[in-house]
Design an enzyme around this catalytic site. Structure first.
Site, PDB file in Angstrom:
ATOM      1  N   ALA A   1       0.516  34.268   5.663  1.00 41.63           N
ATOM      2  CA  ALA A   1      -0.225  33.025   5.479  1.00 41.63           C
ATOM      3  C   ALA A   1       0.290  32.012   6.485  1.00 41.63           C
ATOM      4  CB  ALA A   1      -0.070  32.493   4.058  1.00 41.63           C
TER       5      ALA A   1
ATOM      6  N   GLU B   1       2.659  27.473   1.131  1.00 41.87           N
ATOM      7  CA  GLU B   1       1.873  26.925   2.240  1.00 41.87           C
ATOM      8  C   GLU B   1       1.420  25.498   1.946  1.00 41.87           C
ATOM      9  OE1 GLU B   1       2.187  28.582   4.804  1.00 41.87           O
ATOM     10  OE2 GLU B   1       2.795  30.466   3.861  1.00 41.87           O
TER      11      GLU B   1
ATOM     12  N   GLU C   1      11.114  25.929   7.074  1.00 41.33           N
ATOM     13  CA  GLU C   1      10.957  27.138   6.277  1.00 41.33           C
ATOM     14  C   GLU C   1      11.989  27.242   5.156  1.00 41.33           C
ATOM     15  OE1 GLU C   1       8.403  28.716   6.220  1.00 41.33           O
ATOM     16  OE2 GLU C   1       7.456  28.378   8.179  1.00 41.33           O
TER      17      GLU C   1
ATOM     18  N   GLU D   1       0.299  27.609   7.405  1.00 35.39           N
ATOM     19  CA  GLU D   1       0.129  26.293   6.787  1.00 35.39           C
ATOM     20  C   GLU D   1      -0.660  25.298   7.621  1.00 35.39           C
ATOM     21  OE1 GLU D   1       4.146  26.002   9.054  1.00 35.39           O
ATOM     22  OE2 GLU D   1       3.005  27.517   7.950  1.00 35.39           O
TER      23      GLU D   1
END
Length: 539
Positions: free
Chosen positions: A243, A279, A301, A245
């Site tokens: 995924a 996300e 992260e 963001e």
């Protein structure tokens, strides 16, 4: 094996960009065979650059250059240089307009200063065939939409928040969708949309519910409210990451977000909730405040993984969620730390940035945030995060900026703690303990070591928070009266701070034999060696 033909990028070589890009206006004419991109950028020379008359160097790969203009003047071939990876324009004034075209990936979309510390606002216009591409999406809010003719339509998106180019996204296709709404804590309505391939939208209900839970949780836990009128998720079968963001337009591999109620397991639903939350939380920890350079990747992260973990602990059982997290860390990250690919949470060089997305930067990075929260306490940590958001909103910063906010609010010196970011490997603790019935005292000795890792043979002592209790044979926790403390605490659990190679801790008023309970809730990502008997282990 590292390919020696590539030159590593080094943290120590970081210099500010010579130019800054303030606004980006993109115009896409989509075609499967020949997509054309026209880009108009407002560029200014960076006052903090170390060079005065540097040319404008734009990154670009696999592009066909059609035209280039500077302040609306078509440039001659002698006024710029094109290579396989760059477009270099000489004799650039302090403010310019630059038009460019054709692409794939941002530096494959258009020539650009493609680095995370160049933040700009984006306006994106997409023109495409209505039948083939009925849905046209990009970052921000839709500001215009109309049919050009019976076959072609045009949509314009505007993202008012400055962002680096890596957060740009564009999606066009024949997509199904589900919609919902969310009202922020200040009363602002937000349209929520999840787009999928036709026939898959019925499998998005859990993802939508997870998104709304994440939005509410971020308001309550961190005071972070969503900032656009729309939030979109797109699920694509062949998206080659889990995924991403992208601001206001998250893109997911379909496997990470779709759940068929007839076959999905509890683990499937749990994973979807985690990934959707992760996300979404990047909107503030990664998008509104982003990384100065890729050496700071764990700034966004590690912090966002930690926030995702807190979110999961709130929705489910905190103990079960902590066990999940620790199992992942011990089975994957500890192995990474013990092998030839061991690297610090903040590396000082890389050959290929895509190889940086590791459990060390993500999961171990999250443990570092957890330890700082444990050291300063939950109230100070929340105040520190408020300080971080207020001070650095709209900026590209370093890991040190986050630590500075925690330092400033908590009035604690975390300079030694920063070694966690620059030293690779998993520390090992050796514990010895002794109970003296004559003096009703208990003594605990702790020693820390860390094995050599590539490029790091000498390791300095780390600051290691150890959650600690003394248990009686019936499993009761005793009040802790630590010697040498000016004000004795009668709490039944405390945080021992190990910041030397070897330290001794002594506790008084211990009236019966006890067992030390060390590293409770896995308070630090370390291994521990202690001479417990089989009987004690069973207990």
């Amino acid at each position: 094996m590292i390919n020696s033909t590539h030159t590593p990028t080094l943290l120590r070589d970081y210099t500010p960009p010579e130019f800054l890009i303030e606004t980006v206006d993109l115009h896409f004419t989509l075609d499967p065979q020949a997509t054309e991109v026209v880009t108009r950028c407002t560029v200014r020379r960076n006052p903090h650059s170390h060079t005065i008359d540097a040319p404008l160097s734009l990154n670009g790969e696999q592009l066909t250059l059609l035209t280039i203009k500077l302040n609306d003047r078509l440039l001659a071939d002698t006024e710029y240089k094109k290579t396989d990876h760059q477009l270099i324009v000489s004799s650039v004034p302090d403010h310019i307009f630059c038009t460019q075209c054709k692409a794939e990936g941002f530096r494959r979309i258009t020539y650009f200063i493609d680095r995370p510390d160049v933040l700009a606002t984006y306006t994106t216009t997409i023109v495409a065939n209505k039948k083939a591409y009925p849905v046209l999406l990009s970052n921000g809010n839709p500001v215009a939409s109309f049919d050009i003719d019976e076959h072609t339509h045009q949509v314009t998106w505007n993202d008012p928040f400055k962002k680096p180019s890596y957060l740009f996204a564009l999606v066009a296709g024949d997509l199904a969708s589900i919609e919902d709404t969310f009202t922020t804590q200040s009363g602002q309505p937000v349209l929520l949309q999840i787009f999928t391939a036709p026939g898959q939208s019925a499998q998005c209900q859990h993802a939508m519910q997870s998104l709304k839970q994440a939005m509410r949780w971020d308001e309550q836990a961190y005071g972070r409210e969503y900032d656009l009128a729309t939030f979109m998720i797109v699920a694509i079968d062949d998206f080659n990451m889990g995924a991403m963001e992208n601001k206001g337009l998250n893109i997911f591999n379909a496997q990470t977000i779709l759940a068929d109620p007839d076959v999905a397991t509890d683990d499937d639903y749990h994973y979807i909730t985690q990934v959707v939350g992760h996300e979404y939380f990047h909107n503030w920890t990664g998008n509104r405040i982003t990384c100065r350079d890729w050496f700071q990747l764990s700034l966004k992260e590690g912090l966002t993984v930690f926030r995702e973990q807190e979110f999961s602990e709130t929705l489910g059982s905190p103990v079960v969620e902590r066990i999940r997290t620790v199992n992942l860390l011990r089975t994957i990250q500890f192995a990474e730390d013990a092998g030839p690919l061991a690297h610090p949470v903040q590396p000082d060089s890389y050959i290929e940035i895509n190889n940086f997305y590791t459990t060390t930067l993500y999961e171990k990075g999250a443990e570092l945030i957890r330890m700082m929260k444990l050291l300063v306490g939950p109230d100070s940590f929340r105040q520190a995060m408020d300080h971080y958001f207020q001070t650095y909103d709209g900026q590209a910063v370093t890991i040190e900026a986050l630590i500075h906010s925690i330092d400033t609010v908590s009035i604690q010196d975390l300079s030694q703690f920063q070694r966690w970011y620059t030293q690779a490997g998993t520390p090992q603790l050796t514990a010895q303990y002794h109970y003296d019935p004559n003096q009703n005292s208990f003594e605990l000795t702790l020693e820390q070591t860390c094995p050599p890792t590539p490029g790091q043979t000498e390791k300095q002592p780390l600051t290691i928070p150890i959650r600690f209790a003394l248990l009686t044979k019936t499993g009761q926790s005793l009040p802790l009266y630590q010697a040498d403390e000016p004000h004795h605490s009668s709490e039944k659990e405390c945080i021992l701070v190990l910041n030397q190679k070897r330290q001794r801790f002594r506790f008084l008023q211990v009236s019966e034999p006890v067992i030390p309970s060390l590293l409770r809730h896995f308070s630090a990502p370390v291994k521990i060696k202690i001479d417990y008997s089989d009987e004690v282990l069973a207990f």
